[in-house]
Enzyme design. Sequence first.
Site, PDB file in Angstrom:
ATOM      1  N   ILE A 102      32.997 -22.743 -12.293  1.00 42.99           N
ATOM      2  CA  ILE A 102      33.531 -24.099 -12.373  1.00 42.99           C
ATOM      3  C   ILE A 102      32.563 -25.094 -11.745  1.00 42.99           C
ATOM      4  O   ILE A 102      31.811 -24.754 -10.831  1.00 42.99           O
ATOM      5  CB  ILE A 102      34.917 -24.178 -11.692  1.00 42.99           C
ATOM      6  N   CYS A 103      32.585 -26.322 -12.263  1.00 44.84           N
ATOM      7  CA  CYS A 103      31.843 -27.458 -11.708  1.00 44.84           C
ATOM      8  C   CYS A 103      30.333 -27.211 -11.815  1.00 44.84           C
ATOM      9  O   CYS A 103      29.810 -27.043 -12.910  1.00 44.84           O
ATOM     10  CB  CYS A 103      32.310 -27.708 -10.274  1.00 44.84           C
ATOM     11  N   ALA A 104      29.626 -27.148 -10.701  1.00 38.59           N
ATOM     12  CA  ALA A 104      28.199 -26.822 -10.733  1.00 38.59           C
ATOM     13  C   ALA A 104      27.972 -25.318 -10.783  1.00 38.59           C
ATOM     14  O   ALA A 104      26.852 -24.856 -10.999  1.00 38.59           O
ATOM     15  CB  ALA A 104      27.493 -27.407  -9.503  1.00 38.59           C
ATOM     16  N   TYR A 123      30.320 -29.556 -14.529  1.00 33.26           N
ATOM     17  CA  TYR A 123      30.459 -30.904 -13.971  1.00 33.26           C
ATOM     18  C   TYR A 123      29.575 -31.859 -14.773  1.00 33.26           C
ATOM     19  O   TYR A 123      28.420 -31.526 -15.078  1.00 33.26           O
ATOM     20  CB  TYR A 123      30.054 -30.919 -12.498  1.00 33.26           C
ATOM     21  N   GLY A 149      34.905 -24.280 -16.094  1.00 32.65           N
ATOM     22  CA  GLY A 149      35.734 -25.447 -15.795  1.00 32.65           C
ATOM     23  C   GLY A 149      34.878 -26.617 -15.342  1.00 32.65           C
ATOM     24  O   GLY A 149      33.740 -26.426 -14.914  1.00 32.65           O
TER      25      GLY A 149
END
Length: 195
Positions: A102-104, A123, A149
């Site tokens: 998720i994200c980075a 992200y 995500g």
Amino acid sequence: MKKVMVLFSKGYEETEALLVVTYLRRAGIPTDIVSTVGTPDTVGDHGVIIRADKLWEDIRPADYDALVTPGGYPGAEALAADKRVTETVRAFYEEGKLVASICAGPIVLQAAGIAGEIEGVCYPGCEEAVGFKQAHEEIVHIDRNVITGRGPLTAPFFALAIIRYLAGEEKAAEVAEQILFSRVRAALQDCSCFI
């Protein structure tokens, strides 16, 4: 029952990391916080200290069915630079075990050499560093055995997708009910607090 490891390095995004752990445990999925920094006390990107269940040195990756890499740019970079982690991510992907980032966190997928083979999300602004075969815009994306995500506020959706993948729709719906998902969805339709 499937067993999950969530990797905590130095500088992870606390909300993404801990929310995934707590929601998976709500679902009854055995989930270990695994520290990759050689000490059980890990420090997130915002200075929050979280004690890991296990150290990387004390686990056997083969005992797990899924692996999660949280975001937080320093933490994701540290995981991406850790050969033990990237080799395990690659092995899980090739064995058909679940890999979730998720994200980075998806920069770990790039370092493991799998990002270019899958479609996913990350992200906003990290797409070039990740190098997905195709980047998408939704908040959670599933491509075979990889779940990705977008970021902190999407972490509940990310966690529910992991639960659905590992334990089925009924268990995901049960956890969604526990966390008041339907009430939040209804409230967001009428929410004017951010506009």
